[in-house]
Scaffold this active site. Structure first.
Site, PDB file in Angstrom:
ATOM      1  N   GLY A  72       0.871  -1.291  -0.234  1.00 22.76           N
ATOM      2  CA  GLY A  72      -0.218   0.111  -0.157  1.00 22.76           C
ATOM      3  C   GLY A  72       0.752   0.918   0.178  1.00 22.76           C
ATOM      4  CD  GLN A  98       3.278   5.657   2.955  1.00 20.36           C
ATOM      5  OE1 GLN A  98       2.256   5.500   2.381  1.00 20.36           O
ATOM      6  NE2 GLN A  98       4.551   4.949   2.955  1.00 20.36           N
ATOM      7  CB  CYS A 145       5.731   2.041   7.126  1.00 15.63           C
ATOM      8  SG  CYS A 145       5.177   3.893   6.800  1.00 15.63           S
ATOM      9  CG  LEU A 146       6.556   0.951   0.848  1.00 10.43           C
ATOM     10  CD1 LEU A 146       5.879   1.396  -0.059  1.00 10.43           C
ATOM     11  CD2 LEU A 146       7.452  -0.077   0.803  1.00 10.43           C
ATOM     12  CG  HIS A 158      -0.588   1.452   7.526  1.00 13.28           C
ATOM     13  ND1 HIS A 158       0.244   0.790   8.153  1.00 13.28           N
ATOM     14  CD2 HIS A 158       0.099   1.912   6.519  1.00 13.28           C
ATOM     15  CE1 HIS A 158       1.429   1.338   8.103  1.00 13.28           C
ATOM     16  NE2 HIS A 158       1.431   2.142   6.838  1.00 13.28           N
ATOM     17  CD  GLU A 159      -0.961   2.474   2.541  1.00 15.38           C
ATOM     18  OE1 GLU A 159      -0.857   3.495   2.909  1.00 15.38           O
ATOM     19  OE2 GLU A 159      -0.146   1.940   2.738  1.00 15.38           O
ATOM     20  CG  HIS A 165       0.416   6.959   5.098  1.00 12.35           C
ATOM     21  ND1 HIS A 165       1.457   7.830   6.526  1.00 12.35           N
ATOM     22  CD2 HIS A 165       0.639   5.713   5.375  1.00 12.35           C
ATOM     23  CE1 HIS A 165       2.586   6.423   6.163  1.00 12.35           C
ATOM     24  NE2 HIS A 165       1.794   5.280   5.721  1.00 12.35           N
TER      25      HIS A 165
END
Ligand code: ZN
Length: 161
Positions: A46, A51, A91-92, A133-134, A137
């Protein structure tokens, strides 16, 4: 195909609230394509627009094994949750780390597609976790502030968002 630079924890853009998307133009379609390319390139499941430094309410997700089932959510909102799952999350934007986070096990979201048509989608397990999670963000929230216990180092992150 264009890979965008992924912002990492400490970058203030990750703590800002993203703005609602009012219309889908060519620039936004390019952003969606680039976000998918960037997510797949980084082996993530995701990615949210903040991000890559864009404060818009846009998320891409793909929890499939082959990475061929992209989900695009414009202005997503969680409208129903149920149950609980406690598991590891990465997380990226926080490379090399994982932490344990409690999330609902069932999540229903309402969002717009690329034609600005409203739809709903339900997810359980990893997909429910990815939705939470997304969408966090988009509100400037990172999982690292919600972990049960400490962040841990990982050599290889299997599931990164
Ligand atoms: Zn993330």
């Amino acid at each position: 195909m264009a890979i965008r630079n992924i912002r990492e924890v400490g970058d203030k853009v990750l703590n800002k609230v993203a703005k609602e998307i009012k219309d889908v133009d060519r620039k936004l379609l390019t952003l969606i394509d680039d976000m998918l390319d960037t997510m797949y390139d980084a082996s993530g499941v995701g990615l949210a627009a903040p991000q890559v430094g864009i404060l818009k309410r846009l998320v891409v997700i793909d929890v499939s094994e082959e990475g061929n089932e992209p989900i695009i959510l414009i202005n997503p909102e969680i409208i129903e949750i149920d149950g609980e799952q406690i598991g590891d999350e990465g997380c990226l934007s926080v490379p090399g780390k994982v932490g344990t986070v409690s999330r609902p096990n069932f999540v229903k979201v309402k969002a717009l597609n690329e034609k600005m048509e409203e739809f709903t989608m339900e997810g359980t397990g990893l997909l429910a976790r990815a939705f939470c999670h997304e969408i966090d963000h988009l509100d400037g929230k990172l999982y690292v502030d919600q972990t049960i216990g400490e962040l841990r180092d990982v050599a290889v992150t299997e599931e990164v968002q």
